[in-house]
Write an enzyme that holds these catalytic residues in place. Structure first.
Site, PDB file in Angstrom:
ATOM      1  CB  CYS A 113      -0.818   0.049   1.295  1.00 52.34           C
ATOM      2  SG  CYS A 113      -2.241  -1.440   1.042  1.00 52.34           S
ATOM      3  CG  HIS A 250      -3.150   3.711   2.077  1.00 54.00           C
ATOM      4  ND1 HIS A 250      -3.393   3.324   0.754  1.00 54.00           N
ATOM      5  CD2 HIS A 250      -3.307   2.456   2.874  1.00 54.00           C
ATOM      6  CE1 HIS A 250      -3.737   1.836   0.712  1.00 54.00           C
ATOM      7  NE2 HIS A 250      -3.601   1.514   1.967  1.00 54.00           N
ATOM      8  CG  ASN A 280      -6.605  -0.830   0.949  1.00 54.17           C
ATOM      9  OD1 ASN A 280      -5.737  -0.197  -0.127  1.00 54.17           O
ATOM     10  ND2 ASN A 280      -6.055  -1.082   2.006  1.00 54.17           N
TER      11      ASN A 280
END
Ligand code: UT7
Length: 323
Positions: A113, A250, A280
């Site tokens: 990520c 994020h 996500n």
């Protein structure tokens, strides 16, 4: 000194939108639980003909068009991904080929990520070292391919997509008033591997594997790690939270975003949130959020923008950019 200035941004999403309610038939979950615990309302899911390479190419073309550029103007491609088209060659090289480029160099970067933040810092290094003049930095993922669709604790959280940014070498004064990448702080710590990993790989199981996560454990570490690297870039640049124009975190969980912004003293109205729309998307989440906020007119030339991410590894990092 040389600064890496943002010349364009772009993004691409799979055609199919999957709403939270679509999980309810197969899993013991609900739209209400997912929205309350994560802020996610929908995600995009790639069809068979939509891959990390094709989404990455589309995002790259959008970023080039945004900057009034063509592939001929690019001499470096850094692709952040954990879901490459093949184990090798690098999907970045496939994107280079799809763009019709036979000059320059391209490689993949794997920091899960945090990949896009690591990739921006890496491309900035190559630009400042003189190895490249104009870099395409891409985050592209098809996490839907590595999800265990019977595991409600993970499959509701992730989505597919891609975002891209063009960075270009410019002369700067060396002060925080310069446009471009101003500071970066990157970290990793492998002792946390078991909390978020994929249970397969070429050198171990010879399979692709599925994503496994102890969500509560990741959650516990997230805000603290994010705060550390963001404050690291504040210290490098000699600025504080009040000086920021935009915070582009994020997009894993709205509660993590809120907790991090609060801990850092960043006002809610400066926070860009797209987790409701995309879920996500790992390395694609920050550039997807950036593209939304640039295209709707929020992020403008001269703004001070903080990017941050945290994920598998653990890896975590932040990059400060004067737009
Ligand atoms: O990109 C970086 C990496 N990822 C992250 O940043 C994710 C970090 N973690 C999180 O975002 C959160 O921990 C989750 C969203 C994954 C989970 O939220 P939580 O508030 O930490 O919930 P929990 O794991 O403590 O689970 C609470 C309850 C459990 O039931 P019991 O044990 O209390 O009976 C879970 O089994 O919720 C249950 N649960 C669900 N219920 C309905 C877990 N997943 C679901 C679900 N639907 N999809």
């Amino acid at each position: 000194m040389i600064r890496s200035v943002v010349r364009g941004v772009g993004s691409a999403l799979p055609r199919r939108i999957m709403k939270n309610s679509e999980f309810e038939a197969a899993l013991d979950t609900s739209d209400e639980w997912i929205v309350q615990r994560t802020g996610i309302r929908q995600r995009h899911i790639a069809a068979a003909d939509e891959t990390t390479a094709s989404l990455g190419e589309a995002a790259a073309r959008a970023a080039l068009a945004d900057g009034g550029l063509t592939p001929a103007d690019i001499d470096l491609i850094v692709l952040a991904t954990s879901t490459p088209n093949n184990t090798f060659p690098a999907t970045a090289v496939e994107i280079q080929q799809r763009l019709g480029m036979r000059h320059g160099f391209a490689f993949d970067l794997q920091a899960v990520c945090s990949g896009f933040v690591f990739a921006v810092a890496t491309a900035d290094g190559h630009i400042r070292n003189g190895l490249a003049k104009r870099a395409l930095v891409i985050g592209s993922e098809t996490f839907s391919r590595i999800l265990d669709w019977s595991d409600r604790t993970t499959c509701v959280l992730f989505g597919d997509g891609a975002g891209a940014m063009v960075l270009e070498a410019h002369e700067g004064e060396g002060s925080v008033a310069d446009r471009g990448v101003l500071a970066a702080s990157l970290r990793s710590d492998g002792t946390h591997k078991e909390k978020l990993y994929v249970d397969g790989g070429p050198s171990t199981t010879k399979t692709v594997g599925h994503l496994r996560m102890e969500g509560r454990e990741v959650f516990k570490h997230a805000a603290g790690m994010i705060t550390d690297v963001v404050e690291g870039t504040f210290a490098q640049a000699g600025i504080s939270a009040e000086d920021l124009t935009w915070f582009v975190p994020h997009q894993a969980n709205k509660r993590i975003i809120d907790a991090s912004a609060k801990k850092l003293g960043i006002a809610d109205e400066k926070v860009v949130v797209t987790v409701d729309l995309h879920g996500n998307t790992s390395a694609a989440s920050v550039p997807l959020a950036l593209d939304v906020a640039v295209k709707d007119g929020r992020i403008r030339k001269g703004d001070l923008v903080m990017l941050e991410a945290m994920g598998g590894g653990f890896t975590w990092g932040a990059v400060l950019i004067r737009w």
